[in-house]
Scaffold this active site. Structure first.
Site, PDB file in Angstrom:
ATOM      1  N   PRO A  78       0.820  -1.228   0.000  1.00 14.93           N
ATOM      2  CA  PRO A  78       0.000   0.000   0.000  1.00 14.93           C
ATOM      3  C   PRO A  78       0.846   1.267   0.000  1.00 14.93           C
ATOM      4  O   PRO A  78       0.341   2.352  -0.268  1.00 14.93           O
ATOM      5  CB  PRO A  78      -0.805  -0.121   1.302  1.00 14.93           C
ATOM      6  CG  PRO A  78       0.016  -1.008   2.178  1.00 14.93           C
ATOM      7  CD  PRO A  78       0.756  -1.953   1.269  1.00 14.93           C
ATOM      8  N   THR A 109       0.853  -5.914   2.397  1.00 14.30           N
ATOM      9  CA  THR A 109       2.010  -5.897   3.311  1.00 14.30           C
ATOM     10  C   THR A 109       1.803  -4.809   4.371  1.00 14.30           C
ATOM     11  O   THR A 109       1.313  -3.713   4.078  1.00 14.30           O
ATOM     12  CB  THR A 109       3.343  -5.667   2.565  1.00 14.30           C
ATOM     13  OG1 THR A 109       3.236  -4.467   1.797  1.00 14.30           O
ATOM     14  CG2 THR A 109       3.657  -6.818   1.632  1.00 14.30           C
ATOM     15  N   SER A 134       3.302  -3.631  -6.749  1.00 18.35           N
ATOM     16  CA  SER A 134       4.241  -2.797  -5.998  1.00 18.35           C
ATOM     17  C   SER A 134       5.238  -2.168  -6.965  1.00 18.35           C
ATOM     18  O   SER A 134       5.069  -2.253  -8.179  1.00 18.35           O
ATOM     19  CB  SER A 134       5.017  -3.695  -5.028  1.00 18.35           C
ATOM     20  OG  SER A 134       5.786  -4.642  -5.774  1.00 18.35           O
ATOM     21  N   ASP A 136       9.726  -2.169  -7.301  1.00 19.77           N
ATOM     22  CA  ASP A 136      10.694  -3.262  -7.302  1.00 19.77           C
ATOM     23  C   ASP A 136      11.089  -3.690  -5.888  1.00 19.77           C
ATOM     24  O   ASP A 136      11.767  -4.695  -5.714  1.00 19.77           O
ATOM     25  CB  ASP A 136      11.935  -2.842  -8.100  1.00 19.77           C
ATOM     26  CG  ASP A 136      11.589  -2.643  -9.570  1.00 19.77           C
ATOM     27  OD1 ASP A 136      10.990  -3.559 -10.154  1.00 19.77           O
ATOM     28  OD2 ASP A 136      11.885  -1.561 -10.124  1.00 19.77           O
ATOM     29  N   GLY A 137      10.664  -2.926  -4.893  1.00 21.91           N
ATOM     30  CA  GLY A 137      11.041  -3.221  -3.510  1.00 21.91           C
ATOM     31  C   GLY A 137      10.469  -4.536  -3.005  1.00 21.91           C
ATOM     32  O   GLY A 137      11.137  -5.271  -2.273  1.00 21.91           O
ATOM     33  N   GLY A 169       9.248   2.801  -9.154  1.00 21.08           N
ATOM     34  CA  GLY A 169      10.183   2.130 -10.064  1.00 21.08           C
ATOM     35  C   GLY A 169       9.605   0.757 -10.381  1.00 21.08           C
ATOM     36  O   GLY A 169       9.337  -0.016  -9.470  1.00 21.08           O
ATOM     37  N   GLY A 399      16.821  -0.568  -5.785  1.00 25.07           N
ATOM     38  CA  GLY A 399      16.056   0.616  -5.371  1.00 25.07           C
ATOM     39  C   GLY A 399      15.914   0.755  -3.869  1.00 25.07           C
ATOM     40  O   GLY A 399      15.350   1.736  -3.381  1.00 25.07           O
ATOM     41  N   GLU A 400      16.443  -0.211  -3.093  1.00 26.23           N
ATOM     42  CA  GLU A 400      16.346  -0.159  -1.633  1.00 26.23           C
ATOM     43  C   GLU A 400      17.671   0.323  -1.065  1.00 26.23           C
ATOM     44  O   GLU A 400      18.730  -0.165  -1.465  1.00 26.23           O
ATOM     45  CB  GLU A 400      16.042  -1.549  -1.063  1.00 26.23           C
ATOM     46  CG  GLU A 400      14.741  -2.149  -1.553  1.00 26.23           C
ATOM     47  CD  GLU A 400      13.539  -1.406  -1.021  1.00 26.23           C
ATOM     48  OE1 GLU A 400      13.352  -1.360   0.203  1.00 26.23           O
ATOM     49  OE2 GLU A 400      12.779  -0.844  -1.837  1.00 26.23           O
TER      50      GLU A 400
HETATM   51  P1  ADP Z   1       8.346   2.187  -4.711  1.00 30.14           P
HETATM   52  O1  ADP Z   1       8.553   1.802  -6.146  1.00 30.14           O
HETATM   53  O2  ADP Z   1       7.366   3.264  -4.594  1.00 30.14           O
HETATM   54  O3  ADP Z   1       9.645   2.440  -4.028  1.00 30.14           O
HETATM   55  P2  ADP Z   1       8.295  -0.437  -3.545  1.00 30.14           P
HETATM   56  O4  ADP Z   1       7.298  -1.511  -3.799  1.00 30.14           O
HETATM   57  O5  ADP Z   1       9.607  -0.558  -4.175  1.00 30.14           O
HETATM   58  O6  ADP Z   1       7.655   0.939  -3.969  1.00 30.14           O
HETATM   59  O7  ADP Z   1       8.410  -0.388  -1.960  1.00 30.14           O
HETATM   60  C1  ADP Z   1       9.059   0.578  -1.235  1.00 30.14           C
HETATM   61  C2  ADP Z   1       9.266   0.085   0.187  1.00 30.14           C
HETATM   62  O8  ADP Z   1       8.039  -0.080   0.877  1.00 30.14           O
HETATM   63  C3  ADP Z   1       9.941  -1.275   0.296  1.00 30.14           C
HETATM   64  O9  ADP Z   1      11.091  -1.115   1.106  1.00 30.14           O
HETATM   65  C4  ADP Z   1       8.933  -2.134   1.037  1.00 30.14           C
HETATM   66  O10 ADP Z   1       9.538  -3.067   1.887  1.00 30.14           O
HETATM   67  C5  ADP Z   1       8.205  -1.117   1.868  1.00 30.14           C
HETATM   68  N1  ADP Z   1       6.881  -1.518   2.389  1.00 30.14           N
HETATM   69  C6  ADP Z   1       6.145  -2.619   2.127  1.00 30.14           C
HETATM   70  N2  ADP Z   1       4.956  -2.570   2.776  1.00 30.14           N
HETATM   71  C7  ADP Z   1       4.949  -1.414   3.474  1.00 30.14           C
HETATM   72  C8  ADP Z   1       4.013  -0.776   4.357  1.00 30.14           C
HETATM   73  N3  ADP Z   1       2.835  -1.321   4.641  1.00 30.14           N
HETATM   74  N4  ADP Z   1       4.349   0.423   4.887  1.00 30.14           N
HETATM   75  C9  ADP Z   1       5.533   1.005   4.602  1.00 30.14           C
HETATM   76  N5  ADP Z   1       6.472   0.452   3.773  1.00 30.14           N
HETATM   77  C10 ADP Z   1       6.191  -0.724   3.234  1.00 30.14           C
HETATM   78 MG    MG Z   2      11.201   0.843  -4.853  1.00 29.62          MG
END
Ligand code: ADP
Ligand code: MG
Length: 430
Positions: A78, A109, A134, A136-137, A169, A399-400
Protein backbone atom coordinates in the site's frame (compact mmCIF):
# COMPACT_ATOMS: atom_id res chain seq x y z
CA UNK A 1 -20.10 -8.61 -30.65
CA UNK A 2 -16.44 -8.30 -31.76
CA UNK A 3 -15.37 -9.51 -35.21
CA UNK A 4 -12.39 -11.39 -33.86
CA UNK A 5 -10.92 -12.22 -30.47
CA UNK A 6 -7.18 -12.89 -30.33
CA UNK A 7 -6.16 -16.12 -28.58
CA UNK A 8 -3.97 -14.00 -26.30
CA UNK A 9 -7.06 -12.16 -25.06
CA UNK A 10 -9.10 -15.26 -24.21
CA UNK A 11 -9.06 -15.75 -20.45
CA UNK A 12 -11.46 -18.62 -20.07
CA UNK A 13 -14.19 -20.62 -21.79
CA UNK A 14 -16.74 -23.09 -20.45
CA UNK A 15 -19.89 -24.95 -21.38
CA UNK A 16 -23.09 -24.86 -19.34
CA UNK A 17 -26.38 -26.67 -20.10
CA UNK A 18 -27.39 -24.54 -23.05
CA UNK A 19 -24.55 -22.01 -23.51
CA UNK A 20 -20.90 -21.68 -24.23
CA UNK A 21 -19.28 -18.70 -22.49
CA UNK A 22 -15.96 -17.11 -23.49
CA UNK A 23 -14.40 -14.62 -21.04
CA UNK A 24 -11.96 -12.33 -22.78
CA UNK A 25 -10.18 -9.01 -22.47
CA UNK A 26 -11.07 -6.46 -25.16
CA UNK A 27 -8.37 -3.92 -26.10
CA UNK A 28 -9.71 -0.41 -25.59
CA UNK A 29 -6.92 1.43 -27.40
CA UNK A 30 -6.59 3.94 -24.55
CA UNK A 31 -4.22 3.97 -21.57
CA UNK A 32 -6.42 1.66 -19.48
CA UNK A 33 -5.54 -1.12 -21.95
CA UNK A 34 -8.25 -3.75 -21.53
CA UNK A 35 -11.93 -4.12 -20.68
CA UNK A 36 -13.29 -7.47 -19.55
CA UNK A 37 -16.16 -8.92 -21.54
CA UNK A 38 -18.03 -12.23 -21.87
CA UNK A 39 -19.41 -13.73 -25.03
CA UNK A 40 -22.35 -16.11 -24.63
CA UNK A 41 -23.23 -18.43 -27.49
CA UNK A 42 -26.34 -20.66 -27.48
CA UNK A 43 -25.40 -24.31 -28.09
CA UNK A 44 -28.41 -24.80 -30.33
CA UNK A 45 -28.19 -28.26 -31.87
CA UNK A 46 -24.57 -28.87 -30.69
CA UNK A 47 -24.36 -31.43 -27.88
CA UNK A 48 -22.46 -30.31 -24.71
CA UNK A 49 -19.74 -32.99 -25.15
CA UNK A 50 -18.81 -31.69 -28.62
CA UNK A 51 -18.87 -28.10 -27.28
CA UNK A 52 -16.57 -29.18 -24.42
CA UNK A 53 -14.02 -30.61 -26.90
CA UNK A 54 -14.13 -27.29 -28.79
CA UNK A 55 -13.64 -25.34 -25.53
CA UNK A 56 -10.59 -27.43 -24.61
CA UNK A 57 -9.08 -26.78 -28.05
CA UNK A 58 -9.74 -23.06 -27.66
CA UNK A 59 -8.02 -23.06 -24.25
CA UNK A 60 -5.08 -25.06 -25.67
CA UNK A 61 -4.56 -22.40 -28.34
CA UNK A 62 -5.11 -19.55 -25.89
CA UNK A 63 -2.70 -20.76 -23.21
CA UNK A 64 -0.12 -22.64 -25.29
CA UNK A 65 2.46 -24.18 -22.95
CA UNK A 66 1.66 -21.83 -20.06
CA UNK A 67 -0.19 -23.18 -17.06
CA UNK A 68 -3.94 -22.46 -16.87
CA UNK A 69 -5.69 -21.38 -13.67
CA UNK A 70 -2.44 -20.46 -11.99
CA UNK A 71 -2.33 -20.39 -8.20
CA UNK A 72 -1.25 -16.87 -7.36
CA UNK A 73 -0.08 -15.52 -4.04
CA UNK A 74 -0.58 -11.78 -4.48
CA UNK A 75 1.25 -9.23 -2.33
CA UNK A 76 0.07 -5.62 -2.44
CA UNK A 77 2.32 -2.86 -1.06
CA UNK A 78 0.00 0.00 0.00
CA UNK A 79 3.07 2.25 0.38
CA UNK A 80 4.31 1.83 -3.24
CA UNK A 81 4.50 4.82 -5.57
CA UNK A 82 1.80 7.38 -4.87
CA UNK A 83 0.02 4.88 -2.54
CA UNK A 84 -2.77 3.60 -4.79
CA UNK A 85 -1.72 -0.05 -5.22
CA UNK A 86 -4.66 -1.59 -3.37
CA UNK A 87 -7.20 0.27 -5.46
CA UNK A 88 -5.32 -0.58 -8.66
CA UNK A 89 -5.24 -4.24 -7.66
CA UNK A 90 -8.95 -4.36 -6.85
CA UNK A 91 -10.10 -2.45 -9.94
CA UNK A 92 -7.72 -3.72 -12.63
CA UNK A 93 -5.80 -6.85 -11.64
CA UNK A 94 -8.16 -8.95 -9.53
CA UNK A 95 -10.97 -8.99 -12.16
CA UNK A 96 -8.50 -10.33 -14.78
CA UNK A 97 -7.21 -13.06 -12.44
CA UNK A 98 -10.78 -14.01 -11.49
CA UNK A 99 -11.98 -14.09 -15.10
CA UNK A 100 -9.08 -16.47 -15.88
CA UNK A 101 -10.21 -18.69 -12.96
CA UNK A 102 -6.90 -18.31 -11.16
CA UNK A 103 -6.73 -19.24 -7.47
CA UNK A 104 -5.82 -16.03 -5.71
CA UNK A 105 -4.84 -15.18 -2.14
CA UNK A 106 -4.05 -11.51 -1.57
CA UNK A 107 -2.11 -10.07 1.36
CA UNK A 108 -1.51 -6.38 1.90
CA UNK A 109 2.01 -5.90 3.31
CA UNK A 110 1.91 -4.25 6.73
CA UNK A 111 5.48 -3.01 7.03
CA UNK A 112 8.91 -3.11 5.42
CA UNK A 113 10.24 -6.67 5.65
CA UNK A 114 6.76 -8.25 5.77
CA UNK A 115 7.08 -9.88 2.33
CA UNK A 116 10.52 -11.23 3.31
CA UNK A 117 9.02 -12.79 6.48
CA UNK A 118 6.13 -14.36 4.56
CA UNK A 119 8.45 -15.99 2.01
CA UNK A 120 10.49 -17.74 4.70
CA UNK A 121 7.43 -19.80 5.71
CA UNK A 122 5.54 -19.99 2.43
CA UNK A 123 4.27 -23.42 1.33
CA UNK A 124 5.96 -23.37 -2.07
CA UNK A 125 3.96 -26.36 -3.27
CA UNK A 126 0.71 -24.41 -2.88
CA UNK A 127 1.53 -21.63 -5.37
CA UNK A 128 2.74 -21.22 -8.95
CA UNK A 129 3.76 -17.60 -8.57
CA UNK A 130 4.13 -14.74 -6.12
CA UNK A 131 2.77 -11.61 -7.79
CA UNK A 132 3.87 -8.27 -6.32
CA UNK A 133 1.57 -5.29 -6.90
CA UNK A 134 4.24 -2.80 -6.00
CA UNK A 135 7.47 -1.25 -7.20
CA UNK A 136 10.69 -3.26 -7.30
CA UNK A 137 11.04 -3.22 -3.51
CA UNK A 138 8.62 -6.07 -2.90
CA UNK A 139 10.15 -8.53 -5.41
CA UNK A 140 13.51 -7.70 -3.80
CA UNK A 141 12.07 -8.78 -0.45
CA UNK A 142 10.46 -11.87 -1.98
CA UNK A 143 13.73 -13.13 -3.53
CA UNK A 144 15.59 -12.39 -0.29
CA UNK A 145 12.95 -14.07 1.88
CA UNK A 146 13.17 -17.20 -0.30
CA UNK A 147 16.98 -16.96 -0.10
CA UNK A 148 16.88 -17.31 3.69
CA UNK A 149 15.10 -20.69 3.63
CA UNK A 150 17.10 -23.88 4.20
CA UNK A 151 15.72 -25.03 0.79
CA UNK A 152 16.55 -21.66 -0.84
CA UNK A 153 17.85 -23.02 -4.15
CA UNK A 154 14.84 -25.25 -4.64
CA UNK A 155 12.37 -22.56 -3.51
CA UNK A 156 13.88 -19.93 -5.84
CA UNK A 157 13.74 -22.40 -8.75
CA UNK A 158 10.18 -23.55 -8.13
CA UNK A 159 8.09 -20.46 -7.47
CA UNK A 160 7.89 -17.74 -10.11
CA UNK A 161 8.11 -14.12 -8.98
CA UNK A 162 6.36 -11.43 -11.02
CA UNK A 163 5.79 -7.72 -10.53
CA UNK A 164 2.83 -5.62 -11.63
CA UNK A 165 3.53 -1.90 -12.09
CA UNK A 166 2.18 -0.09 -9.01
CA UNK A 167 5.36 1.60 -7.74
CA UNK A 168 7.62 4.53 -8.56
CA UNK A 169 10.18 2.13 -10.06
CA UNK A 170 8.76 -0.79 -12.07
CA UNK A 171 11.93 -2.14 -13.64
CA UNK A 172 11.05 -5.81 -13.31
CA UNK A 173 7.69 -5.54 -15.07
CA UNK A 174 9.03 -3.28 -17.84
CA UNK A 175 12.08 -5.50 -18.47
CA UNK A 176 10.45 -8.92 -18.33
CA UNK A 177 6.84 -8.36 -19.39
CA UNK A 178 7.77 -5.50 -21.76
CA UNK A 179 5.00 -3.16 -20.66
CA UNK A 180 4.19 -0.64 -17.95
CA UNK A 181 0.46 -0.99 -18.54
CA UNK A 182 -1.13 -2.64 -15.51
CA UNK A 183 -3.93 -4.55 -17.26
CA UNK A 184 -1.58 -5.82 -19.99
CA UNK A 185 0.94 -6.95 -17.37
CA UNK A 186 -1.81 -8.77 -15.44
CA UNK A 187 -2.88 -10.52 -18.65
CA UNK A 188 0.74 -11.53 -19.32
CA UNK A 189 1.01 -13.03 -15.82
CA UNK A 190 -2.11 -15.11 -16.55
CA UNK A 191 -0.69 -16.23 -19.91
CA UNK A 192 3.03 -16.25 -19.12
CA UNK A 193 5.24 -19.36 -19.01
CA UNK A 194 7.99 -20.03 -16.50
CA UNK A 195 11.36 -18.42 -17.28
CA UNK A 196 14.57 -18.85 -15.26
CA UNK A 197 16.31 -15.60 -14.41
CA UNK A 198 19.79 -14.83 -13.15
CA UNK A 199 20.11 -13.37 -9.67
CA UNK A 200 23.24 -11.82 -8.19
CA UNK A 201 24.72 -12.13 -4.71
CA UNK A 202 25.80 -8.91 -3.06
CA UNK A 203 28.14 -9.14 -0.07
CA UNK A 204 28.53 -6.06 2.09
CA UNK A 205 30.07 -6.02 5.59
CA UNK A 206 28.90 -9.27 7.17
CA UNK A 207 25.77 -9.60 5.06
CA UNK A 208 24.87 -11.38 1.86
CA UNK A 209 21.74 -10.53 -0.09
CA UNK A 210 20.28 -11.23 -3.51
CA UNK A 211 19.63 -8.60 -6.15
CA UNK A 212 17.56 -9.15 -9.29
CA UNK A 213 17.58 -5.67 -10.80
CA UNK A 214 20.26 -3.12 -9.97
CA UNK A 215 23.11 -1.92 -7.77
CA UNK A 216 23.50 1.77 -7.85
CA UNK A 217 25.79 4.39 -6.37
CA UNK A 218 26.39 8.04 -7.21
CA UNK A 219 24.21 10.57 -8.93
CA UNK A 220 21.39 8.27 -10.10
CA UNK A 221 21.13 6.55 -6.70
CA UNK A 222 20.73 9.99 -5.14
CA UNK A 223 18.05 10.95 -7.67
CA UNK A 224 16.03 8.03 -6.30
CA UNK A 225 16.88 7.81 -2.61
CA UNK A 226 17.37 11.49 -1.80
CA UNK A 227 13.97 12.39 -3.26
CA UNK A 228 11.78 10.32 -0.89
CA UNK A 229 10.02 13.54 0.16
CA UNK A 230 8.75 13.87 -3.45
CA UNK A 231 7.08 10.41 -3.43
CA UNK A 232 3.73 12.01 -4.40
CA UNK A 233 5.27 12.79 -7.83
CA UNK A 234 5.52 9.07 -8.67
CA UNK A 235 8.31 8.38 -11.17
CA UNK A 236 8.75 12.12 -11.92
CA UNK A 237 10.71 12.46 -8.69
CA UNK A 238 13.73 10.89 -10.48
CA UNK A 239 13.62 13.65 -13.11
CA UNK A 240 13.45 16.43 -10.50
CA UNK A 241 16.38 14.76 -8.69
CA UNK A 242 18.39 14.58 -11.91
CA UNK A 243 18.08 18.27 -12.75
CA UNK A 244 19.00 19.26 -9.17
CA UNK A 245 22.20 17.22 -9.53
CA UNK A 246 22.94 18.40 -13.04
CA UNK A 247 23.33 21.87 -11.57
CA UNK A 248 25.34 20.81 -8.50
CA UNK A 249 27.56 18.25 -10.37
CA UNK A 250 28.39 16.03 -7.34
CA UNK A 251 31.54 13.84 -7.50
CA UNK A 252 31.96 10.37 -6.04
CA UNK A 253 35.55 9.16 -5.59
CA UNK A 254 35.72 5.37 -5.52
CA UNK A 255 37.66 2.24 -6.45
CA UNK A 256 36.19 -0.36 -8.72
CA UNK A 257 37.35 -3.89 -9.64
CA UNK A 258 35.79 -5.62 -12.61
CA UNK A 259 35.78 -9.28 -13.62
CA UNK A 260 34.98 -9.65 -17.29
CA UNK A 261 35.02 -13.41 -17.48
CA UNK A 262 36.69 -16.40 -15.95
CA UNK A 263 38.33 -19.29 -17.70
CA UNK A 264 37.30 -22.66 -16.22
CA UNK A 265 40.76 -23.12 -14.61
CA UNK A 266 40.61 -19.69 -12.90
CA UNK A 267 37.14 -20.52 -11.66
CA UNK A 268 38.37 -23.74 -10.06
CA UNK A 269 41.12 -21.80 -8.25
CA UNK A 270 38.73 -19.17 -6.95
CA UNK A 271 36.21 -21.77 -5.79
CA UNK A 272 38.96 -23.63 -3.94
CA UNK A 273 40.11 -20.44 -2.27
CA UNK A 274 36.60 -19.55 -1.20
CA UNK A 275 35.68 -22.88 0.33
CA UNK A 276 38.83 -22.82 2.43
CA UNK A 277 37.43 -22.09 5.91
CA UNK A 278 40.29 -19.86 7.00
CA UNK A 279 39.76 -17.48 4.12
CA UNK A 280 35.97 -17.46 4.25
CA UNK A 281 35.37 -14.47 6.52
CA UNK A 282 31.57 -14.42 6.67
CA UNK A 283 30.56 -17.38 8.83
CA UNK A 284 27.77 -18.76 6.68
CA UNK A 285 27.10 -21.61 9.12
CA UNK A 286 25.63 -18.88 11.39
CA UNK A 287 23.90 -17.05 8.56
CA UNK A 288 20.50 -17.81 7.07
CA UNK A 289 22.02 -18.34 3.61
CA UNK A 290 23.08 -21.97 3.71
CA UNK A 291 20.56 -22.87 1.04
CA UNK A 292 22.17 -20.58 -1.56
CA UNK A 293 24.91 -21.64 -3.99
CA UNK A 294 28.46 -20.99 -2.70
CA UNK A 295 30.22 -17.76 -3.71
CA UNK A 296 32.70 -18.36 -6.53
CA UNK A 297 34.65 -15.17 -5.83
CA UNK A 298 34.48 -14.98 -2.05
CA UNK A 299 33.17 -11.91 -0.25
CA UNK A 300 33.91 -8.21 -0.07
CA UNK A 301 36.16 -8.86 2.96
CA UNK A 302 38.66 -10.93 0.99
CA UNK A 303 41.38 -9.57 -1.31
CA UNK A 304 40.36 -8.69 -4.86
CA UNK A 305 40.60 -12.00 -6.80
CA UNK A 306 43.50 -12.29 -9.26
CA UNK A 307 42.77 -11.15 -12.80
CA UNK A 308 40.20 -8.50 -11.93
CA UNK A 309 40.80 -5.10 -13.56
CA UNK A 310 41.11 -2.33 -10.95
CA UNK A 311 40.17 1.34 -11.58
CA UNK A 312 40.74 4.30 -9.24
CA UNK A 313 38.16 6.99 -9.88
CA UNK A 314 38.83 10.43 -8.39
CA UNK A 315 35.45 11.77 -9.42
CA UNK A 316 32.91 9.38 -10.83
CA UNK A 317 29.39 10.65 -11.42
CA UNK A 318 27.43 7.46 -12.11
CA UNK A 319 28.12 3.87 -11.13
CA UNK A 320 25.27 1.59 -12.05
CA UNK A 321 25.20 -2.22 -12.14
CA UNK A 322 22.16 -4.00 -13.54
CA UNK A 323 20.73 -7.39 -14.44
CA UNK A 324 17.58 -6.23 -16.30
CA UNK A 325 17.19 -3.67 -19.11
CA UNK A 326 14.67 -1.16 -17.76
CA UNK A 327 14.75 0.59 -14.40
CA UNK A 328 11.39 2.06 -15.34
CA UNK A 329 9.34 2.58 -18.53
CA UNK A 330 11.38 5.68 -19.46
CA UNK A 331 14.82 4.37 -18.42
CA UNK A 332 16.45 1.65 -20.48
CA UNK A 333 19.73 1.84 -18.59
CA UNK A 334 21.04 -1.59 -19.63
CA UNK A 335 20.10 -2.11 -23.29
CA UNK A 336 22.40 -5.15 -23.56
CA UNK A 337 21.13 -6.88 -20.41
CA UNK A 338 19.63 -10.33 -20.86
CA UNK A 339 17.59 -12.02 -18.19
CA UNK A 340 19.62 -15.26 -18.25
CA UNK A 341 22.98 -14.51 -19.94
CA UNK A 342 25.08 -15.05 -16.80
CA UNK A 343 26.27 -11.42 -16.84
CA UNK A 344 25.72 -8.24 -14.89
CA UNK A 345 26.09 -5.04 -16.90
CA UNK A 346 27.93 -2.03 -15.47
CA UNK A 347 27.73 1.60 -16.56
CA UNK A 348 30.18 4.31 -15.47
CA UNK A 349 30.14 8.02 -16.28
CA UNK A 350 32.86 10.44 -15.08
CA UNK A 351 31.85 13.66 -13.31
CA UNK A 352 34.03 15.86 -15.56
CA UNK A 353 31.75 15.21 -18.56
CA UNK A 354 30.30 18.59 -19.64
CA UNK A 355 26.73 19.32 -18.55
CA UNK A 356 25.56 19.52 -22.16
CA UNK A 357 26.87 15.98 -22.82
CA UNK A 358 25.19 14.74 -19.63
CA UNK A 359 21.92 16.26 -20.85
CA UNK A 360 22.33 14.58 -24.25
CA UNK A 361 23.03 11.27 -22.52
CA UNK A 362 19.99 11.72 -20.27
CA UNK A 363 17.75 12.54 -23.24
CA UNK A 364 18.54 9.16 -24.82
CA UNK A 365 17.95 6.94 -21.81
CA UNK A 366 14.41 6.09 -22.98
CA UNK A 367 15.49 3.63 -25.69
CA UNK A 368 18.93 2.77 -24.32
CA UNK A 369 20.82 4.56 -27.13
CA UNK A 370 22.51 6.78 -24.52
CA UNK A 371 24.96 3.89 -23.98
CA UNK A 372 26.52 4.57 -27.41
CA UNK A 373 27.77 7.98 -26.21
CA UNK A 374 31.58 8.12 -25.79
CA UNK A 375 31.11 9.47 -22.25
CA UNK A 376 29.48 6.22 -21.16
CA UNK A 377 31.58 3.18 -20.24
CA UNK A 378 29.36 0.09 -20.61
CA UNK A 379 30.62 -3.41 -19.77
CA UNK A 380 29.29 -6.90 -19.34
CA UNK A 381 30.79 -8.66 -16.31
CA UNK A 382 30.44 -11.80 -14.24
CA UNK A 383 31.44 -10.11 -10.97
CA UNK A 384 32.67 -6.76 -9.65
CA UNK A 385 33.57 -4.85 -6.53
CA UNK A 386 32.68 -1.25 -5.67
CA UNK A 387 34.50 0.66 -2.90
CA UNK A 388 33.31 4.22 -2.18
CA UNK A 389 35.97 6.56 -0.78
CA UNK A 390 33.63 9.25 0.58
CA UNK A 391 32.04 9.09 4.05
CA UNK A 392 28.39 9.80 3.21
CA UNK A 393 26.30 8.90 0.24
CA UNK A 394 23.75 6.54 -1.16
CA UNK A 395 23.98 2.95 -2.30
CA UNK A 396 20.83 1.27 -3.49
CA UNK A 397 20.24 -2.39 -4.30
CA UNK A 398 17.09 -2.91 -6.40
CA UNK A 399 16.06 0.62 -5.37
CA UNK A 400 16.35 -0.16 -1.63
CA UNK A 401 18.86 1.81 0.43
CA UNK A 402 21.75 -0.13 2.01
CA UNK A 403 24.76 1.22 4.00
CA UNK A 404 27.22 3.45 2.14
CA UNK A 405 29.95 0.83 2.22
CA UNK A 406 31.95 -1.32 -0.19
CA UNK A 407 30.13 -4.24 -1.77
CA UNK A 408 30.91 -7.11 -4.12
CA UNK A 409 28.61 -8.66 -6.70
CA UNK A 410 28.62 -11.99 -8.54
CA UNK A 411 26.08 -13.54 -10.87
CA UNK A 412 24.26 -16.83 -10.30
CA UNK A 413 23.09 -18.29 -13.60
CA UNK A 414 19.34 -18.94 -13.62
CA UNK A 415 18.97 -19.08 -9.83
CA UNK A 416 15.50 -17.53 -9.83
CA UNK A 417 12.24 -18.02 -11.71
CA UNK A 418 9.77 -15.58 -13.24
CA UNK A 419 6.97 -15.52 -15.85
CA UNK A 420 7.83 -14.34 -19.34
CA UNK A 421 5.65 -12.42 -21.75
CA UNK A 422 3.57 -14.78 -23.94
CA UNK A 423 5.09 -15.43 -27.39
CA UNK A 424 2.18 -13.85 -29.28
CA UNK A 425 2.42 -10.61 -27.27
CA UNK A 426 4.52 -7.70 -28.49
CA UNK A 427 6.46 -5.45 -26.07
CA UNK A 428 5.15 -1.88 -26.05
CA UNK A 429 8.40 -0.35 -24.77
CA UNK A 430 11.27 0.74 -27.10
P1 ADP B 1 8.35 2.19 -4.71
O1 ADP B 1 8.55 1.80 -6.15
O2 ADP B 1 7.37 3.26 -4.59
O3 ADP B 1 9.64 2.44 -4.03
P2 ADP B 1 8.29 -0.44 -3.54
O4 ADP B 1 7.30 -1.51 -3.80
O5 ADP B 1 9.61 -0.56 -4.17
O6 ADP B 1 7.65 0.94 -3.97
O7 ADP B 1 8.41 -0.39 -1.96
C1 ADP B 1 9.06 0.58 -1.23
C2 ADP B 1 9.27 0.09 0.19
O8 ADP B 1 8.04 -0.08 0.88
C3 ADP B 1 9.94 -1.28 0.30
O9 ADP B 1 11.09 -1.11 1.11
C4 ADP B 1 8.93 -2.13 1.04
O10 ADP B 1 9.54 -3.07 1.89
C5 ADP B 1 8.21 -1.12 1.87
N1 ADP B 1 6.88 -1.52 2.39
C6 ADP B 1 6.15 -2.62 2.13
N2 ADP B 1 4.96 -2.57 2.78
C7 ADP B 1 4.95 -1.41 3.47
C8 ADP B 1 4.01 -0.78 4.36
N3 ADP B 1 2.84 -1.32 4.64
N4 ADP B 1 4.35 0.42 4.89
C9 ADP B 1 5.53 1.00 4.60
N5 ADP B 1 6.47 0.45 3.77
C10 ADP B 1 6.19 -0.72 3.23
MG1 MG C 1 11.20 0.84 -4.85
Amino acid sequence: MPNTIAYLDVLWAEVSQSHLTINYARRTGNSSGYKLEALELALGGTDPETAEIWVQKLLDHSYGSSKRQKRLKVLVNPFSGPGKSLKKYQCVVEPIFKAARCTVEMVETQHQGHADEMMRNLDITAWDAVVCCSGDGLPHEVFNGLAKRPDAKHALASIAVAQLPCGSGNGMCCSILGTSNLSLAALYVVKGSQQPLDLVSVTQGQTRMLSFLSQNCGMIAECDLATEQLRFLGRYRFIVGFFQRLILQPRYPCDVALCVDVTPSEELCVEKACTDEESNDIDFSQSPHQGLPPLRFGTINQPVPAGWEVFRHESLSIFYGGKLSYMDAGSKIFPQARIDDGHVDVVRVEANVPRATKLRVFAKIGDGSYAENMAVDYRKLVAYRFIPRGKDGYVSIDGERVPFEAFQVEVHDGLGLTLRRPENAVADLP
